[in-house]
Write an enzyme that holds these catalytic residues in place. Structure first.
Site, short mmCIF file in Angstrom:
data_model
loop_
_atom_site.label_atom_id
_atom_site.label_comp_id
_atom_site.label_asym_id
_atom_site.label_seq_id
_atom_site.Cartn_x
_atom_site.Cartn_y
_atom_site.Cartn_z
N ASP A 102 0.69 -1.08 -0.24
CA ASP A 102 0.25 0.07 0.16
C ASP A 102 1.25 1.16 -0.25
O ASP A 102 0.82 2.09 -0.77
CB ASP A 102 -0.27 -0.02 0.96
CG ASP A 102 -0.62 0.68 2.64
OD1 ASP A 102 1.05 -0.69 2.44
OD2 ASP A 102 -1.07 0.30 3.36
N SER B 73 -12.18 5.72 26.90
CA SER B 73 -12.13 4.82 26.01
C SER B 73 -12.37 3.38 27.09
O SER B 73 -11.76 3.33 28.12
CB SER B 73 -11.21 4.99 25.16
OG SER B 73 -10.69 3.57 24.62
N SER C 89 -6.87 -1.53 14.54
CA SER C 89 -7.73 -0.82 15.98
C SER C 89 -7.91 0.56 15.52
O SER C 89 -8.47 0.97 16.14
CB SER C 89 -7.64 -1.67 17.05
OG SER C 89 -6.38 -1.23 17.40
N SER C 90 -7.08 1.28 15.15
CA SER C 90 -6.11 3.15 15.14
C SER C 90 -6.97 2.80 13.92
O SER C 90 -7.39 3.54 14.31
CB SER C 90 -4.85 2.99 14.91
OG SER C 90 -4.29 2.25 14.09
N GLU D 227 -3.91 9.43 11.42
CA GLU D 227 -2.93 8.93 11.74
C GLU D 227 -1.77 9.33 11.56
O GLU D 227 -0.96 8.81 12.37
CB GLU D 227 -3.75 7.38 11.24
CG GLU D 227 -2.63 6.25 12.29
CD GLU D 227 -3.61 5.25 11.89
OE1 GLU D 227 -2.94 4.15 12.63
OE2 GLU D 227 -4.79 4.81 11.24
N ASP E 263 -6.13 0.76 5.31
CA ASP E 263 -6.14 0.75 6.31
C ASP E 263 -7.76 1.29 6.58
O ASP E 263 -9.07 0.99 6.74
CB ASP E 263 -5.37 0.54 8.14
CG ASP E 263 -4.94 -0.41 7.71
OD1 ASP E 263 -4.64 -1.18 7.35
OD2 ASP E 263 -3.65 -0.77 8.37
#
Length: 389
Positions: A49, A80, A137-138, A170, A182
């Site tokens: 990627d 969280s 997850s991020s 990110e 992602d």
């Protein structure tokens, strides 16, 4: 209004209820907006990627939820459940803190830069996407957070724009050297399909994918910040720079042909890194062609991808290699490989759902006998991307 438009998207699942309850317990009252985004597994196309190649991820069943409500003042206050801690930042001047809240602060900064500033908000994050396992997850947090903030701001963002804003948050703000896969998988995925994504142009298509996928978490935690991920990116950049000395028009490593790679006579280490990227791109194309022709997932291609990641890119570990070999001993399993960046995290096996359900506990028992880790496993099918209500 956020338009993450995918026709036929089902209503939010019952997980919305505990998320609302968590918000009420934390801040009182009800949230204005709920958004959720899934983790992902990549069927094939690893480490291409950020080299401008094509990938083939699916969204998994596990999701991250963000419940949000405007508040007075300029602070964003967040809690969280996954981190079991609160965090906050100034919505008018988001700054890095080094914690999980940075992912949301980065989103706020991106939306404020491109559109209008994020107002003061209260929000909670709830997730069953495993942390540190290579299941994004991020990215799920950034995509769900972007969609939630955008709905509060009534911004007309489609799913691709949500993905791009989440990626900038990110990569640029938090500082994780990731490609766009992602975030695009988390935002644009569709039930019953894999997402064939060109990571240079962002062109994408849905490819029918009906098989079940066993996700096997090795129990070896990895982090893009702390792993050799940045080293591999640097090696790929060096290989491309050398190739450009002979072929200046090359934009990305994924554009290199096998003939060019052979003729370039790169240093052995860089040649192995580049060979993985070049051949992985060809494997993705063959895999997608087979799916379009109704041939199903090609186990030989998946296994070839794993061998390349193990030998040429050197991002596998003994635990992941063990799982791939063990999984292929079971009937009904068509192929297996590591998924995600490697150096820990997860591997997948693709095949008949009944076969995967039978093999999973047996493999887990054998794994615990072979390694000092506690594995986890899930069976999933290709699901939907971001949802907002």
């Amino acid at each position: 209004m956020v338009r993450c438009a995918r026709s036929g998207t089902p209503a939010l699942t019952s997980a919305a209820d505990p998320v609302r309850d968590l918000f009420t317990r934390t801040f009182g009252g009800k949230p204005d907006v709920l958004a959720s985004a899934p983790g992902r597994v990549n069927l094939i196309g690893e480490h291409v990627d950020y080299n401008g190649g094509a990938v083939l991820p699916i969204a998994i069943r596990q999701r991250t939820w963000v419940a949000i409500r405007r508040s007075s003042g300029g602070m964003v206050r967040a809690f969280s459940s996954a981190q079991s801690e609160a965090g906050s930042f100034d919505a008018t001047r988001p700054a890095r803190s080094g914690g999980w809240i940075d992912y949301l602060a980065g989103v706020a900064l991106e939306l404020g830069r491109d559109h209008v500033p994020v107002p003061g908000c209260d929000l909670v994050v709830w997730s069953d996407v495993p942390l540190g396992s290579g299941l994004s997850s991020s990215a799920a947090l950034c995509v769900a957070g972007t969609a939630a903030f955008a709905r509060v701001l009534e911004l007309p963002l489609d799913a691709a724009k949500v993905a791009l804003a989440a990626h900038r948050a990110e990569a640029d703000f938090v500082g994780v050297p990731c490609g766009i896969m992602d975030q695009f998988a988390s935002a644009l995925a569709r039930t019953g399909h894999a997402l064939h994504l060109d990571c240079e142009s962002t062109a994408h298509e849905d490819v029918p994918f009906a098989e079940a996928v066993l996700i096997f978490d090795s129990g070896v935690t990895r982090s893009l910040r702390g792993s050799a991920f940045a080293v591999r990116r640097s090696e790929c950049d060096r290989a491309l720079a050398l190739l450009r000395e002979r072929w200046p028009a090359l934009r990305t490593l994924a554009q290199v042909t096998p003939a060019q790679l052979r003729d370039a006579a790169l240093p052995p280490l860089l040649a192995r890194r580049a060979r993985h990227v070049v051949e992985e791109g060809r494997r993705v194309a063959s895999f997608v062609e087979n799916l379009h022709e109704g041939k199903g997932a090609s186990g030989d291609i998946l296994l070839a991808s794993h061998r390349s990641l193990r030998d040429d890119y050197e991002c596998s570990i003994a635990e992941l290699d063990w799982f791939v070999e063990r999984a292929m001993e079971f009937r009904g399993v068509s192929g297996a490989r590591l998924t995600g960046a490697g150096w820990g995290g997860c591997a997948i096996a693709v095949g008949d759902e009944g076969a995967l359900e039978e093999m999973a506990p047996l493999v887990a028992t054998d794994y615990r006998a072979a390694f000092p880790h506690q594995p986890r496993h899930w069976i999933t099918r290709a699901g939907d991307g971001v949802r907002v209500e």
